[in-house]
Design an enzyme around this catalytic site. Structure first.
Site, mmCIF file in Angstrom:
data_model
loop_
_atom_site.group_PDB
_atom_site.id
_atom_site.type_symbol
_atom_site.label_atom_id
_atom_site.label_comp_id
_atom_site.label_asym_id
_atom_site.label_seq_id
_atom_site.Cartn_x
_atom_site.Cartn_y
_atom_site.Cartn_z
ATOM 1 C CG HIS A 82 -0.875 9.225 -1.158
ATOM 2 N ND1 HIS A 82 -1.774 9.667 -0.204
ATOM 3 C CD2 HIS A 82 0.272 9.943 -0.940
ATOM 4 C CE1 HIS A 82 -1.206 10.601 0.543
ATOM 5 N NE2 HIS A 82 0.031 10.778 0.132
ATOM 6 C CG HIS A 84 3.712 10.450 -0.412
ATOM 7 N ND1 HIS A 84 3.186 11.705 -0.682
ATOM 8 C CD2 HIS A 84 4.501 10.134 -1.473
ATOM 9 C CE1 HIS A 84 3.642 12.115 -1.862
ATOM 10 N NE2 HIS A 84 4.437 11.173 -2.352
ATOM 11 C CG ASP A 86 3.102 11.523 5.128
ATOM 12 O OD1 ASP A 86 3.327 11.013 4.020
ATOM 13 O OD2 ASP A 86 2.474 12.593 5.262
ATOM 14 C CG HIS A 87 -0.600 9.355 3.843
ATOM 15 N ND1 HIS A 87 -1.844 9.889 4.102
ATOM 16 C CD2 HIS A 87 0.217 10.405 3.594
ATOM 17 C CE1 HIS A 87 -1.781 11.209 4.006
ATOM 18 N NE2 HIS A 87 -0.538 11.544 3.701
#
Length: 296
Positions: A82, A84, A86-87
């Site tokens: 996804h 976000h 932090d990904h």
């Protein structure tokens, strides 16, 4: 709903085909994100599939480069669960290390390729099937590692605690689909330790959401959580703002956590409204049961 928060090594082989590399970002967002973001290098041959890229921390890039060198491997494809940060924010580091890597994401940007429902990604030792599971975000994807009957659960289901979500009704639908697909297989979550029985953990998530819904309904009806058997609701009931409901439902939780909790309560209220069970007064911001609309 609480599970033990464990310390995780920066790099760990989890199975013959799965190596977890932490994103180097402990303590992000919520206590449930304390171990940081999990990224997974999947496969056994020279070409590997990477799940997620962390948030761009130098330690993650260094660890990825080290693992690839030790394994005599390259990242052939990167699959993003996804959007976000932090990904996905480690993408520049990935492309510096493996400039030939193909990047896939549901609802992609101009530099990425879309992921379709049911799409299959294969390398030696690993076959991954993609499933669109919106809830945490609208673009959220999970992946079945068919050889292990294991699911990369992204942030829909975590290794510790519960997850946040954008739309409760959609999220619950995705949880049911995920549980049906993975059954008792392993879960590789976006944060936290490996889930040894993903189906059981997802069932806990579903029950937890039902418990919160029951608590919201109880406070809307009775004005409190502790209700005696056979106790009748008062004739005149107060309408409630989400934060007022939180103060009753989370009365034993520190007040600094009430505001984050109000997001989940608001999502319950929206779900109940969609089902025709609650009504919202836009002027006051308060909610009540449909049968108590006059109380507004």
């Amino acid at each position: 709903m609480a599970t033990q928060l464990v310390q995780l090594p920066e790099v760990e082989r989890l199975s013959a085909s799965v190596v977890r590399i932490l994103g180097g970002n402990p303590g992000k967002k919520t206590p449930n994100h304390k171990p940081g973001t999990n990224t997974y290098l999947i496969g056994r041959g020279h070409k590997r599939i990477l799940i997620d890229t962390g948030e761009g921390k130098p330690t993650w890039a260094a660890n990825l480069q080290s693992v690839l060198s030790e394994e005599n491997a390259i990242v052939h494809q990167a699959l993003l669960t996804h959007w976000h940060g932090d990904h996905v924010s480690g993408l520049p580091d990935l492309l510096r290390i493996c400039p030939q890597a193909q990047i896939f994401k549901n609802q992609p940007d101009s530099t990425q390729t879309d992921i379709q429902e049911g799409q299959v990604f294969s390398v030696e030792g690993a076959t991954l099937t993609a499933f669109h599971t919106p809830g945490h975000t609208v673009d959220h994807m999970v992946f079945m590692l068919e050889e292990e009957n294991a699911m990369i659960t992204g942030d829909n289901v975590l290794g510790h605690g519960t997850s946040v979500f954008e739309d409760l009704k959609t999220y619950l639908s995705s949880l049911h689909r995920m549980r049906d697909r993975v059954a008792s297989g392993r879960g590789y979550p976006g944060h936290g330790a490996v889930i040894e029985n993903a189906g059981a953990r997802i069932t806990e998530y579903i029950k937890h959401r039902q418990q919160r819904e029951d608590e919201v309904l109880r406070v809307l009806r009775f004005g409190k959580l502790d209700v005696a058997d056979g106790e009748s609701a008062p004739e005149h009931k107060q309408a409630w703002t989400p934060i007022e409901l939180v103060k009753r439902i989370y009365r034993d939780v520190p007040e600094n956590l009430h505001l984050p909790a109000s997001h989940g309560v608001s999502q319950v209220l929206l779900k109940l409204e969609d089902e025709g069970r609650t009504v919202h007064d836009s002027d006051s911001g308060k909610w009540s049961l449909v049968s108590e609309k006059s109380a507004l």
